[in-house]
Scaffold this motif. Sequence first.
Motif, PDB file in Angstrom:
ATOM      1  N   LYS A  62       0.801  -1.225   0.000  1.00  0.00           N
ATOM      2  CA  LYS A  62       0.000   0.000   0.000  1.00  0.00           C
ATOM      3  C   LYS A  62       0.839   1.283   0.000  1.00  0.00           C
ATOM      4  CE  LYS A  62      -4.659   0.448   0.762  1.00  0.00           C
ATOM      5  NZ  LYS A  62      -5.851   0.768   1.525  1.00  0.00           N
ATOM      6  N   GLY A  98     -14.354  -1.307  -4.112  1.00  0.00           N
ATOM      7  CA  GLY A  98     -14.536  -2.731  -4.392  1.00  0.00           C
ATOM      8  C   GLY A  98     -15.435  -3.382  -3.351  1.00  0.00           C
ATOM      9  N   HIS A 118      -5.884   3.688  -5.341  1.00  0.00           N
ATOM     10  CA  HIS A 118      -5.894   4.632  -4.214  1.00  0.00           C
ATOM     11  C   HIS A 118      -4.792   5.672  -4.335  1.00  0.00           C
ATOM     12  CE1 HIS A 118      -9.070   3.403  -1.553  1.00  0.00           C
ATOM     13  NE2 HIS A 118      -8.715   2.141  -1.635  1.00  0.00           N
TER      14      HIS A 118
HETATM   15  C1  IPE Z   1     -10.615   1.452  -4.509  1.00  0.00           C
HETATM   16  O1  IPE Z   1     -11.170   0.199  -4.268  1.00  0.00           O
HETATM   17  C2  IPE Z   1     -10.533   1.724  -5.985  1.00  0.00           C
HETATM   18  C3  IPE Z   1      -9.985   3.041  -6.324  1.00  0.00           C
HETATM   19  C4  IPE Z   1      -9.397   3.863  -5.515  1.00  0.00           C
HETATM   20  C5  IPE Z   1     -10.137   3.433  -7.725  1.00  0.00           C
HETATM   21  P1  IPE Z   1     -11.174  -0.386  -2.769  1.00  0.00           P
HETATM   22  O2  IPE Z   1     -11.592   0.691  -1.820  1.00  0.00           O
HETATM   23  O3  IPE Z   1     -11.980  -1.622  -2.787  1.00  0.00           O
HETATM   24  O4  IPE Z   1      -9.629  -0.725  -2.562  1.00  0.00           O
HETATM   25  P2  IPE Z   1      -8.859  -1.317  -1.302  1.00  0.00           P
HETATM   26  O5  IPE Z   1      -9.210  -2.754  -1.182  1.00  0.00           O
HETATM   27  O6  IPE Z   1      -9.265  -0.511  -0.084  1.00  0.00           O
HETATM   28  O7  IPE Z   1      -7.411  -1.100  -1.672  1.00  0.00           O
END
Ligand code: IPE
Length: 257
Positions: free
Chosen positions: A15, A149, A55
Amino acid sequence: MLKVVKLGGAVITFKESYKNLRKDVLSRLLKEIAQYYLETGTCIVLVHGGGSFGHAVVSECLKRVGYIDPSCYAATADAMDQLSGFVRGIAIELGLPAVSIAPRSVCTISSGSTVCNLDVFRKLISRGLVPITYGDVVYSDKGFEVLSGDTLAWLLTRELEAGELIFVTDVDGVYDRDPKLDSSARLIREALARDVLGYLTESLFQADVTGGMRGKLLEGLRLGVRGVKVKVVGGFIEGNLYKALVSDSFRGSIIWY
Ligand code: IPE
């Protein structure tokens, strides 16, 4: 019975390091899914997060521009397509008939609620494909917004009437306190969603921009998900996702909706 599996961005990417894939972890998790799929033929929809792809790009745009402008949208979509390309490529190599579906093509956000046309998922699943989808940038009445997601995983679970939703996370399940901050935190093994939300106080769970564990679980109730077994599974333990797919004996939590 259909199962929806969400791979958290913090599990499949580093991350803190820009567009950096945890290839070994991702490959192992996909291998466990492929093994289960090839053994049982169970229908699966795979959702993955954004981690240091989506992100990271959105955060940078928000800092620089203050909102998601067309360039931010394009860059974020591109980052998510790259990440999904890695996921899909490995999945196909492992024998999964995987196909990516971009949420930006089928979902919009209006007055804060997400509306998706999931027909393409239904059709592809009925022909034996394993759709791969992800957190994404989508058109909204306010411009563009991030659809997480997690939200997508809940919507897919509700609309496609999945029996199980599995969240693969960087913690080993749902704890009564944040295990990253408090070593005496206790793992909740099995509980009803409405009970567990009582234990988790908002301030203790602000892990990321999309809300942390409390937000993850609360969203299912908000979206009216019912009659679903939700498993929160530690993604860094070898074999744990496979165990959660085939049984209730795994390291993590079972939350009933
Ligand atoms: C974020 O998806 C997607 C984008 C920022 C375009 P999520 O919110 O599901 O991602 P994670 O699992 O927290 O990394």
